[in-house]
Scaffold this motif. Structure first.
Motif, PDB file in Angstrom:
ATOM      1  N   VAL A   1       0.845  -1.201   0.000  1.00  0.00           N
ATOM      2  CA  VAL A   1       0.000   0.000   0.000  1.00  0.00           C
ATOM      3  C   VAL A   1       0.880   1.251   0.000  1.00  0.00           C
ATOM      4  CG1 VAL A   1      -2.095  -1.001   0.980  1.00  0.00           C
ATOM      5  CG2 VAL A   1      -0.240  -0.356   2.514  1.00  0.00           C
ATOM      6  N   PRO A   2       1.076   1.877  -1.162  1.00  0.00           N
ATOM      7  CA  PRO A   2       1.855   3.131  -1.237  1.00  0.00           C
ATOM      8  C   PRO A   2       0.966   4.371  -1.102  1.00  0.00           C
ATOM      9  CG  PRO A   2       1.990   1.795  -3.269  1.00  0.00           C
ATOM     10  CD  PRO A   2       0.799   1.361  -2.496  1.00  0.00           C
ATOM     11  N   ASN A   3       1.608   5.498  -0.780  1.00  0.00           N
ATOM     12  CA  ASN A   3       0.933   6.784  -0.942  1.00  0.00           C
ATOM     13  C   ASN A   3       0.864   7.112  -2.433  1.00  0.00           C
ATOM     14  OD1 ASN A   3       3.825   7.150  -0.886  1.00  0.00           O
ATOM     15  ND2 ASN A   3       3.521   9.345  -0.699  1.00  0.00           N
ATOM     16  N   HIS A   4       0.022   8.099  -2.763  1.00  0.00           N
ATOM     17  CA  HIS A   4      -0.232   8.376  -4.187  1.00  0.00           C
ATOM     18  C   HIS A   4      -0.164   9.878  -4.409  1.00  0.00           C
ATOM     19  CE1 HIS A   4      -1.280   7.489  -8.173  1.00  0.00           C
ATOM     20  NE2 HIS A   4      -2.546   7.169  -8.057  1.00  0.00           N
ATOM     21  N   LEU A   5       0.976  10.348  -4.934  1.00  0.00           N
ATOM     22  CA  LEU A   5       1.178  11.792  -5.064  1.00  0.00           C
ATOM     23  C   LEU A   5       1.501  12.255  -6.472  1.00  0.00           C
ATOM     24  CD1 LEU A   5       4.510  11.755  -5.166  1.00  0.00           C
ATOM     25  CD2 LEU A   5       4.288  11.786  -2.692  1.00  0.00           C
ATOM     26  N   SER A   6       1.687  11.310  -7.427  1.00  0.00           N
ATOM     27  CA  SER A   6       2.088  11.715  -8.766  1.00  0.00           C
ATOM     28  C   SER A   6       1.677  10.634  -9.761  1.00  0.00           C
ATOM     29  CB  SER A   6       3.603  11.920  -8.817  1.00  0.00           C
ATOM     30  OG  SER A   6       4.064  12.043 -10.156  1.00  0.00           O
ATOM     31  N   TYR A   7       1.494  11.057 -11.011  1.00  0.00           N
ATOM     32  CA  TYR A   7       1.235  10.072 -12.061  1.00  0.00           C
ATOM     33  C   TYR A   7       2.439   9.162 -12.286  1.00  0.00           C
ATOM     34  CZ  TYR A   7      -2.758  13.052 -13.272  1.00  0.00           C
ATOM     35  OH  TYR A   7      -3.926  13.774 -13.234  1.00  0.00           O
ATOM     36  N   ALA A   8       3.608   9.557 -11.793  1.00  0.00           N
ATOM     37  CA  ALA A   8       4.808   8.730 -11.944  1.00  0.00           C
ATOM     38  C   ALA A   8       4.901   7.640 -10.881  1.00  0.00           C
ATOM     39  CB  ALA A   8       6.058   9.610 -11.887  1.00  0.00           C
ATOM     40  N   ASP A   9       4.000   7.641  -9.908  1.00  0.00           N
ATOM     41  CA  ASP A   9       4.074   6.670  -8.816  1.00  0.00           C
ATOM     42  C   ASP A   9       4.156   5.215  -9.274  1.00  0.00           C
ATOM     43  OD1 ASP A   9       3.950   8.766  -7.055  1.00  0.00           O
ATOM     44  OD2 ASP A   9       1.864   8.435  -6.469  1.00  0.00           O
ATOM     45  N   PRO A  10       3.309   4.772 -10.230  1.00  0.00           N
ATOM     46  CA  PRO A  10       3.371   3.352 -10.588  1.00  0.00           C
ATOM     47  C   PRO A  10       4.729   2.917 -11.126  1.00  0.00           C
ATOM     48  CG  PRO A  10       1.327   4.314 -11.361  1.00  0.00           C
ATOM     49  CD  PRO A  10       2.179   5.452 -10.895  1.00  0.00           C
ATOM     50  N   LEU A  11       5.398   3.782 -11.897  1.00  0.00           N
ATOM     51  CA  LEU A  11       6.727   3.428 -12.405  1.00  0.00           C
ATOM     52  C   LEU A  11       7.722   3.280 -11.262  1.00  0.00           C
ATOM     53  CD1 LEU A  11       6.963   5.807 -15.499  1.00  0.00           C
ATOM     54  CD2 LEU A  11       6.734   3.308 -15.547  1.00  0.00           C
TER      55      LEU A  11
END
Length: 259
Positions: A44-54
């Motif tokens: 479970v990560p935080n989500h702060l950018s569209y680059a997060d999945p990479l």
């Protein structure tokens, strides 16, 4: 990860994405030992950018696991794209339909198949102005309660330098510093065997989000604020291949008490 278990398309994704990320980012990875090398796990990560999945996929892969994300089922029906996603072992989820329960079954099956399932509990990019976490949706808690799989929190800081959602700016410069830290599995033992009521799931979710927030505070420094309340307006798609919600049927109607 037993590399020999990867199929052709998984290897293809690694060959394309990992060299790109190696050049694009300067990485500080910590806590990879907290991601179990075998068995089902909910990450479970935080989500702060569209680059997060990479960034999170790179981290999880370097920790020895194949990352399995949730994707809108409609994307899996796109010719060629859906075929590749299936072969990369990504997980289609239905939203806003009677098929939502089938999505939960698919996630449970992935965990029973020893999958490393990545769920963004916030469900969409945080709308907290300084990019601290918001309160989460309850899907990850529901999945943990249904399977007993460990929930490993991850905090990321730096993907917003690749793509800053506040100004919608993409940076292509190399060696952008990114930091990712994983913590020990969240202790959810006091809820083991509990009935998945709205109150129980919200308490579990708050515990998960507080652990993510505190990990992020260690990366950023300073004292973190309380978890930001979710906005009243409906979620919008995050644009990263992850549904606008956390993708797990939650059965809940809204946030509980502030913690």
């Amino acid at each position: 990860m037993a590399r020999r278990r990867l199929g052709f398309w998984q290897w293809f994704a690694v060959v394309v994405v990992k060299p790109l990320m190696t050049v694009w980012t300067r990485r500080t990875w910590t806590g990879r030992e907290h991601i179990p090398r075998t068995g089902g796990v909910i990450i479970v990560p935080n989500h702060l950018s569209y680059a997060d999945p990479l960034v999170s996929a790179h981290f999880v892969y370097d920790a020895g696991r194949w990352p399995r994300y949730l994707g809108k089922a409609s994307v899996f029906r796109v010719p060629v794209v859906g075929w590749i996603l299936h072969r990369c072992r990504q997980i289609p989820v239905e939203r806003g339909s009677v098929d939502a329960a089938r999505s939960l079954d698919a996630l449970v099956a992935a965990l029973h198949d020893d999958g490393a399932v990545i769920i963004y509990p916030e469900g969409t990019l945080t709308r907290e102005p300084d990019l601290w976490p918001m309160r989460g949706k309850t899907g990850a808690a529901r999945l943990a309660l249904a399977t007993g799989a460990p929930v490993v929190p991850i905090a990321m800081w730096g993907p917003e330098k690749i793509f800053d959602p506040r100004g919608r700016r993409l940076s292509l410069r190399p060696r952008i510093p990114v930091s990712v830290a994983a913590g020990p599995p969240v202790d959810l033992s006091r809820w083991a065997g509990a009935t998945p009521t709205k109150a129980t799931l919200e308490e579990m979710t708050d515990e998960i989000m507080l652990r993510i927030r505190d990990l992020l505070a260690d990366l950023r420094g300073g004292t973190p604020p309380p978890l930001a309340e979710r906005p009243a307006r409906p979620d919008v798609p995050s644009g990263d291949g992850v549904p606008s919600g956390d993708g797990v049927p939650s059965g809940d109607g809204g946030p509980g008490e502030r913690r």
